[in-house]
Design a protein around this motif. Structure first.
Motif, PDB file in Angstrom:
ATOM      1  N   HIS A  93       0.867  -1.182   0.000  1.00  0.00           N
ATOM      2  CA  HIS A  93       0.000   0.000   0.000  1.00  0.00           C
ATOM      3  C   HIS A  93       0.904   1.232   0.000  1.00  0.00           C
ATOM      4  O   HIS A  93       1.621   1.487   0.961  1.00  0.00           O
ATOM      5  CB  HIS A  93      -0.942  -0.030   1.198  1.00  0.00           C
ATOM      6  CG  HIS A  93      -1.835  -1.223   1.171  1.00  0.00           C
ATOM      7  ND1 HIS A  93      -2.897  -1.309   0.303  1.00  0.00           N
ATOM      8  CD2 HIS A  93      -1.788  -2.397   1.844  1.00  0.00           C
ATOM      9  CE1 HIS A  93      -3.487  -2.482   0.461  1.00  0.00           C
ATOM     10  NE2 HIS A  93      -2.825  -3.155   1.383  1.00  0.00           N
ATOM     11  N   VAL A  94       0.903   1.949  -1.094  1.00  0.00           N
ATOM     12  CA  VAL A  94       1.796   3.089  -1.287  1.00  0.00           C
ATOM     13  C   VAL A  94       1.131   4.324  -0.674  1.00  0.00           C
ATOM     14  O   VAL A  94       0.362   5.017  -1.324  1.00  0.00           O
ATOM     15  CB  VAL A  94       2.126   3.312  -2.781  1.00  0.00           C
ATOM     16  CG1 VAL A  94       3.075   4.491  -2.949  1.00  0.00           C
ATOM     17  CG2 VAL A  94       2.718   2.040  -3.383  1.00  0.00           C
ATOM     18  N   GLU A  95       1.477   4.555   0.590  1.00  0.00           N
ATOM     19  CA  GLU A  95       0.970   5.740   1.276  1.00  0.00           C
ATOM     20  C   GLU A  95       2.006   6.853   1.284  1.00  0.00           C
ATOM     21  O   GLU A  95       1.709   7.969   1.667  1.00  0.00           O
ATOM     22  CB  GLU A  95       0.555   5.375   2.698  1.00  0.00           C
ATOM     23  CG  GLU A  95      -0.602   4.380   2.723  1.00  0.00           C
ATOM     24  CD  GLU A  95      -1.047   4.061   4.125  1.00  0.00           C
ATOM     25  OE1 GLU A  95      -2.036   4.676   4.577  1.00  0.00           O
ATOM     26  OE2 GLU A  95      -0.412   3.200   4.765  1.00  0.00           O
ATOM     27  N   GLY A  96       3.216   6.516   0.856  1.00  0.00           N
ATOM     28  CA  GLY A  96       4.298   7.487   0.796  1.00  0.00           C
ATOM     29  C   GLY A  96       5.597   6.762   0.518  1.00  0.00           C
ATOM     30  O   GLY A  96       5.621   5.553   0.276  1.00  0.00           O
ATOM     31  N   GLY A 118      -4.321   1.392  -1.030  1.00  0.00           N
ATOM     32  CA  GLY A 118      -5.104   1.145   0.176  1.00  0.00           C
ATOM     33  C   GLY A 118      -4.596   1.952   1.357  1.00  0.00           C
ATOM     34  O   GLY A 118      -3.541   2.594   1.307  1.00  0.00           O
ATOM     35  N   ARG A 119      -5.384   1.904   2.407  1.00  0.00           N
ATOM     36  CA  ARG A 119      -5.006   2.530   3.679  1.00  0.00           C
ATOM     37  C   ARG A 119      -5.197   1.471   4.761  1.00  0.00           C
ATOM     38  O   ARG A 119      -6.250   1.410   5.407  1.00  0.00           O
ATOM     39  CB  ARG A 119      -5.845   3.769   3.949  1.00  0.00           C
ATOM     40  CG  ARG A 119      -5.584   4.882   2.928  1.00  0.00           C
ATOM     41  CD  ARG A 119      -6.300   6.156   3.249  1.00  0.00           C
ATOM     42  NE  ARG A 119      -7.708   5.890   3.558  1.00  0.00           N
ATOM     43  CZ  ARG A 119      -8.562   6.779   4.031  1.00  0.00           C
ATOM     44  NH1 ARG A 119      -8.168   7.997   4.250  1.00  0.00           N
ATOM     45  NH2 ARG A 119      -9.815   6.467   4.262  1.00  0.00           N
ATOM     46  N   PRO A 120      -4.188   0.620   4.967  1.00  0.00           N
ATOM     47  CA  PRO A 120      -4.346  -0.478   5.913  1.00  0.00           C
ATOM     48  C   PRO A 120      -4.508  -0.041   7.362  1.00  0.00           C
ATOM     49  O   PRO A 120      -5.032  -0.792   8.174  1.00  0.00           O
ATOM     50  CB  PRO A 120      -3.079  -1.310   5.720  1.00  0.00           C
ATOM     51  CG  PRO A 120      -2.095  -0.383   5.114  1.00  0.00           C
ATOM     52  CD  PRO A 120      -2.878   0.609   4.313  1.00  0.00           C
ATOM     53  N   ASN A 121      -4.077   1.179   7.688  1.00  0.00           N
ATOM     54  CA  ASN A 121      -4.175   1.650   9.068  1.00  0.00           C
ATOM     55  C   ASN A 121      -5.355   2.578   9.305  1.00  0.00           C
ATOM     56  O   ASN A 121      -5.448   3.199  10.366  1.00  0.00           O
ATOM     57  CB  ASN A 121      -2.861   2.332   9.469  1.00  0.00           C
ATOM     58  CG  ASN A 121      -1.708   1.351   9.430  1.00  0.00           C
ATOM     59  OD1 ASN A 121      -1.816   0.231   9.918  1.00  0.00           O
ATOM     60  ND2 ASN A 121      -0.607   1.762   8.826  1.00  0.00           N
ATOM     61  N   ALA A 122      -6.264   2.683   8.345  1.00  0.00           N
ATOM     62  CA  ALA A 122      -7.471   3.496   8.523  1.00  0.00           C
ATOM     63  C   ALA A 122      -8.347   2.847   9.597  1.00  0.00           C
ATOM     64  O   ALA A 122      -8.195   1.663   9.903  1.00  0.00           O
ATOM     65  CB  ALA A 122      -8.234   3.598   7.200  1.00  0.00           C
ATOM     66  N   PRO A 123      -9.272   3.599  10.200  1.00  0.00           N
ATOM     67  CA  PRO A 123     -10.157   3.010  11.212  1.00  0.00           C
ATOM     68  C   PRO A 123     -10.839   1.712  10.728  1.00  0.00           C
ATOM     69  O   PRO A 123     -10.966   0.759  11.479  1.00  0.00           O
ATOM     70  CB  PRO A 123     -11.176   4.116  11.485  1.00  0.00           C
ATOM     71  CG  PRO A 123     -10.416   5.379  11.175  1.00  0.00           C
ATOM     72  CD  PRO A 123      -9.513   5.029  10.024  1.00  0.00           C
ATOM     73  N   LEU A 127      -7.958  -2.271   1.932  1.00  0.00           N
ATOM     74  CA  LEU A 127      -6.872  -3.112   1.454  1.00  0.00           C
ATOM     75  C   LEU A 127      -6.824  -3.216  -0.061  1.00  0.00           C
ATOM     76  O   LEU A 127      -6.278  -4.165  -0.610  1.00  0.00           O
ATOM     77  CB  LEU A 127      -6.978  -4.500   2.098  1.00  0.00           C
ATOM     78  CG  LEU A 127      -6.905  -4.482   3.629  1.00  0.00           C
ATOM     79  CD1 LEU A 127      -7.114  -5.878   4.187  1.00  0.00           C
ATOM     80  CD2 LEU A 127      -5.600  -3.892   4.110  1.00  0.00           C
ATOM     81  N   GLY A 128      -7.371  -2.227  -0.758  1.00  0.00           N
ATOM     82  CA  GLY A 128      -7.300  -2.188  -2.209  1.00  0.00           C
ATOM     83  C   GLY A 128      -8.634  -1.875  -2.838  1.00  0.00           C
ATOM     84  O   GLY A 128      -9.666  -1.831  -2.164  1.00  0.00           O
ATOM     85  N   GLY A 129      -8.588  -1.655  -4.142  1.00  0.00           N
ATOM     86  CA  GLY A 129      -9.811  -1.372  -4.879  1.00  0.00           C
ATOM     87  C   GLY A 129     -10.456  -0.056  -4.505  1.00  0.00           C
ATOM     88  O   GLY A 129     -11.666   0.103  -4.608  1.00  0.00           O
ATOM     89  N   THR A 130      -9.659   0.921  -4.089  1.00  0.00           N
ATOM     90  CA  THR A 130     -10.224   2.188  -3.614  1.00  0.00           C
ATOM     91  C   THR A 130     -10.562   3.151  -4.742  1.00  0.00           C
ATOM     92  O   THR A 130     -11.330   4.081  -4.543  1.00  0.00           O
ATOM     93  CB  THR A 130      -9.238   2.904  -2.671  1.00  0.00           C
ATOM     94  OG1 THR A 130      -8.086   3.291  -3.424  1.00  0.00           O
ATOM     95  CG2 THR A 130      -8.837   2.027  -1.494  1.00  0.00           C
ATOM     96  N   GLY A 131      -9.918   2.971  -5.893  1.00  0.00           N
ATOM     97  CA  GLY A 131     -10.106   3.905  -6.993  1.00  0.00           C
ATOM     98  C   GLY A 131      -9.256   5.152  -6.877  1.00  0.00           C
ATOM     99  O   GLY A 131      -9.291   6.016  -7.749  1.00  0.00           O
TER     100      GLY A 131
END
Length: 146
Positions: A93-96, A118-123, A127-131
């Motif tokens: 997950h490329v958050e940075g 994705g944002r695996p550490n979101a509330p 884990l993917g498919g976010t657009g």
């Protein structure tokens, strides 16, 4: 229908913490049993331990497993020992730019990486498919480093 349309691979999304599209493990196993080689079947799993991922693979019989969480690197190594004949794809997950630090942890134990937004550490973990798009410069650096 997908195979008739020329698909080389089928992604089979199992239970996820969020997002649309999961299907039951029973349905995944039915699909993998019918797909002829050389078409690949990818189980997308949100399991996070080698034993749980291995059990998921054995229950569904895909040719590849896409691990959608950043699992403990020791678990990645254990999974390679448990499932040596199943292709293992680690989602990053490329958050940075910190995504680049994950390369040495996973590279020895996986066949490929899949870069996602994705944002695996979101509330509620995504884990993917976010657009959403992520920083393509980080993706380019990741490709160069691997």
């Amino acid at each position: 229908m997908a195979i008739a349309a020329g698909a080389d691979a089928l992604g089979l999304v199992a239970r996820m913490p969020s997002g649309p599209g999961p299907i039951s493990d029973r349905a995944i196993a039915e699909v993998t049993a019918l797909v002829p080689p050389p078409v690949a079947t990818f189980l997308l799993t949100s399991e996070t331990t080698a034993d749980a991922i291995s059990a998921h693979v054995r229950a569904t019989a895909p040719s590849a497993v896409q691990i959608v969480s950043h699992i403990d690197p020791a678990e990645s190594g254990k999974l390679a020992a448990l499932e040596p004949h199943v292709r293992r794809i680690q989602v990053i997950h490329v958050e940075g730019p910190e995504a680049l630090q994950l390369i040495p942890a996973y590279e020895p134990c996986v066949h490929a990486f899949l870069l996602d937004s994705g944002r695996p550490n979101a509330p509620v973990a995504e884990l993917g498919g976010t657009g959403r798009a992520h920083d393509w410069a980080v993706s380019a650096a990741f490709v160069r480093a691997t």
